[in-house]
Write an enzyme that holds these catalytic residues in place. Structure first.
Site, PDB file in Angstrom:
ATOM      1  N   GLY A 193       6.157  19.443 -13.095  1.00  0.00           N
ATOM      2  CA  GLY A 193       5.927  19.621 -11.712  1.00  0.00           C
ATOM      3  C   GLY A 193       6.728  19.921 -10.555  1.00  0.00           C
ATOM      4  CB  THR A 194      10.635  20.290 -11.607  1.00  0.00           C
ATOM      5  OG1 THR A 194      10.614  18.720 -11.921  1.00  0.00           O
ATOM      6  CG2 THR A 194      11.542  20.399 -10.696  1.00  0.00           C
ATOM      7  CG  HIS A 202       5.989  13.282 -17.165  1.00  0.00           C
ATOM      8  ND1 HIS A 202       6.659  12.380 -16.986  1.00  0.00           N
ATOM      9  CD2 HIS A 202       6.367  14.045 -16.402  1.00  0.00           C
ATOM     10  CE1 HIS A 202       7.220  12.620 -16.066  1.00  0.00           C
ATOM     11  NE2 HIS A 202       7.406  13.585 -15.849  1.00  0.00           N
ATOM     12  CB  CYS A 205      22.706   9.061  -9.553  1.00  0.00           C
ATOM     13  SG  CYS A 205      24.694   8.857 -10.284  1.00  0.00           S
ATOM     14  CD  GLN A 242       4.406   8.946  -8.985  1.00  0.00           C
ATOM     15  OE1 GLN A 242       3.841   8.455  -8.842  1.00  0.00           O
ATOM     16  NE2 GLN A 242       5.234   9.232  -8.734  1.00  0.00           N
ATOM     17  CG  ASN A 292       8.556   9.849  -6.157  1.00  0.00           C
ATOM     18  OD1 ASN A 292       8.614  11.117  -4.024  1.00  0.00           O
ATOM     19  ND2 ASN A 292       9.629   9.626  -6.689  1.00  0.00           N
ATOM     20  CB  THR A 351       3.598  31.839 -25.648  1.00  0.00           C
ATOM     21  OG1 THR A 351       4.745  32.581 -25.728  1.00  0.00           O
ATOM     22  CG2 THR A 351       3.039  31.548 -26.352  1.00  0.00           C
TER      23      THR A 351
HETATM   24  C1  LIG Z   1       6.514  13.332  -7.026  1.00  0.00           C
HETATM   25  C2  LIG Z   1       6.647  13.867  -7.129  1.00  0.00           C
HETATM   26  N1  LIG Z   1       6.768  15.072  -7.731  1.00  0.00           N
HETATM   27  C3  LIG Z   1       7.322  16.116  -8.784  1.00  0.00           C
HETATM   28  C4  LIG Z   1       7.975  15.355  -9.695  1.00  0.00           C
HETATM   29  C5  LIG Z   1       8.484  16.024 -10.722  1.00  0.00           C
HETATM   30  O1  LIG Z   1       7.400  16.179 -11.858  1.00  0.00           O
HETATM   31  P1  LIG Z   1       7.990  16.607 -13.847  1.00  0.00           P
HETATM   32  O2  LIG Z   1       8.929  15.102 -14.222  1.00  0.00           O
HETATM   33  O3  LIG Z   1       7.192  16.851 -13.965  1.00  0.00           O
HETATM   34  O4  LIG Z   1       9.147  17.582 -13.448  1.00  0.00           O
HETATM   35  C6  LIG Z   1       7.360  13.636  -9.970  1.00  0.00           C
HETATM   36  C7  LIG Z   1       8.316  12.964 -11.067  1.00  0.00           C
HETATM   37  O5  LIG Z   1       8.834  11.916 -11.040  1.00  0.00           O
HETATM   38  C8  LIG Z   1       7.556  13.068  -9.258  1.00  0.00           C
HETATM   39  O6  LIG Z   1       7.395  11.959  -8.878  1.00  0.00           O
END
Ligand SMILES: Cc1ncc(COP(=O)(O)O)c(C=O)c1O
Length: 370
Positions: A57-58, A192, A312, A170, A142, A228
């Site tokens: 997601g990042t 995940h 942190c 989320q 989140n 890939t």
């Molecule tokens: C709102 C939100 N965006 C993005 C992410 C990041 O996703 P990933 O862990 O797949 O990089 C998270 C992960 O906790 C999240 O809660």
């Protein structure tokens, strides 16, 4: 992980074959991968060709916010607009664009209930709409679970032809969500969070929109995300997305948990108005007079996992930027805990936490006075 997803991944892992190869094995993997893409598209409410698989997601967030900024900067738009409660996977790339790439970043605040301030956003769009390259607001937060008014934001942005991206990590599979119905330009998802594998995400990008890539190479995924394709994880993601999460049961447990805790600890309070639309499985509560790190460790010693939501950095705990944006001061933000409920949470577990909390809070308060 959802057991069906593990099975599907195991089967896929045993197949050799790069989905981009033209030989029989490659074509077979490609066929299964494209089937998974179709299944995911149905759940997401988008066209299969709008799905770009990423490594997280990042990565999807980074690709969306940087790509839309770079595309529209070339058209004279230099403003990046985000909300003050975004995940670090949006906050940090936005600040990186400011520090390294000349973007002006505007952060829109939230109300006490944790909802994006639509009036402030409207004033910004009215005054500077033609300067905005991208607006990115998460679908739900989140830390508090509060759902954001994305359709209203898209309607406001459309007036000034501004693309809107939403981090829907989320919300996916937890609340109704449709890419097409929301009218978004881009959306981020991650496997995940729904019982799928780690390390696979999706950037949904509207058909006909092209953005500069971060990764260059083999030209996979519309040349926006070379590399890939991770066929086993993609297949696992599709199985998880098409398996049902018992959302109504989780929401019921959340209500029981919240009212139970607030009844046991009279001065505790919920972050994110309960009248506000929220996710079924996230509860954020402030326990005045405690330190959340102490609480977390005390609960952990009793087998209960909670989280603080604080960041942190270099060993220094900082209060949650989300709670600060909602009007908390450092001290009260540091007295708050997030509890997550999921498909495996049971009523007995909820009861156990409610029973244990008063003594844990007492211990944490005593430790805080020392
Ligand atoms: C709102 C939100 N965006 C993005 C992410 C990041 O996703 P990933 O862990 O797949 O990089 C998270 C992960 O906790 C999240 O809660």
């Amino acid at each position: 992980m959802v057991s069906g997803a593990i099975e599907a991944m195991r089967t896929q892992l045993e197949k050799l074959g790069n989905p981009s190869s033209l030989h029989t094995q490659g074509r077979e993997v490609r066929k299964e991968l494209e089937l998974a893409r179709e299944q995911l598209a149905k759940v997401i409410g988008c066209h299969a060709s709008e799905i770009i698989f990423t490594g997280s997601g990042t990565e999807a967030n980074n690709t969306a916010i940087k790509g839309l900024y770079w595309k529209n900067r070339a058209l004279g738009r230099n403003l990046v607009v985000i909300s003050a409660i975004e995940h670090h996977a949006i906050l940090d790339p936005a600040h990186w664009l400011h520090d390294h790439d000349g973007a002006e970043v505007v952060s829109i605040g939230v109300t006490k209930s944790g909802v994006v301030d639509l009036d402030a956003l409207k004033v910004l769009i009215d005054n500077r709409g033609d300067e905005i390259a991208v607006i990115s607001v998460m679908h739900s937060n989140n830390e508090t679970g509060v759902i954001q008014p994305i359709a209203q934001i898209v309607a406001m942005a459309n007036v000034a032809s501004i693309p809107v991206h939403s981090d829907c990590v989320q919300s996916f599979c937890k609340v109704p969500l449709s890419f097409a119905e929301l009218g978004l330009t881009a959306m981020t998802l991650s496997a995940h969070k729904i019982g799928g594998p780690l390390g696979i995400g999706i950037l949904v990008l509207k058909r006909g929109i092209d953005i500069p890539a971060i990764l260059h190479g083999g030209g996979q995924e519309r040349d926006i995300r070379s590399g890939t394709l991770n066929a086993p994880s993609i297949v696992g993601f599709a199985v998880a997305a098409t398996s049902s999460i018992p959302v109504a049961e989780i929401a019921e447990l959340r209500e029981e948990f919240t009212s139970g805790v607030l009844a046991e600890i009279p001065d505790a309070f919920l972050n994110g108005d309960s009248a506000q639309e929220h996710l079924p499985g996230i509860v954020n509560i402030t326990f005045p007079g405690t330190e959340s790190d102490t609480l977390l460790l005390l609960l952990d010693s009793k087998g209960i996992s909670a989280s603080t939501g604080s960041a942190c950095t270099a060993g220094v705990q900082r209060p949650s930027h989300v709670l600060l944006a909602m009007g908390h001061n450092d001290k009260s933000a540091r007295s708050s805990l997030r509890f997550s409920l999921g498909a495996t949470t049971t009523r007995d577990e909820i009861k156990k936490v409610i029973e244990l909390l008063p003594s844990v809070i007492e211990q944490a308060r005593t430790a805080n006075l020392r």
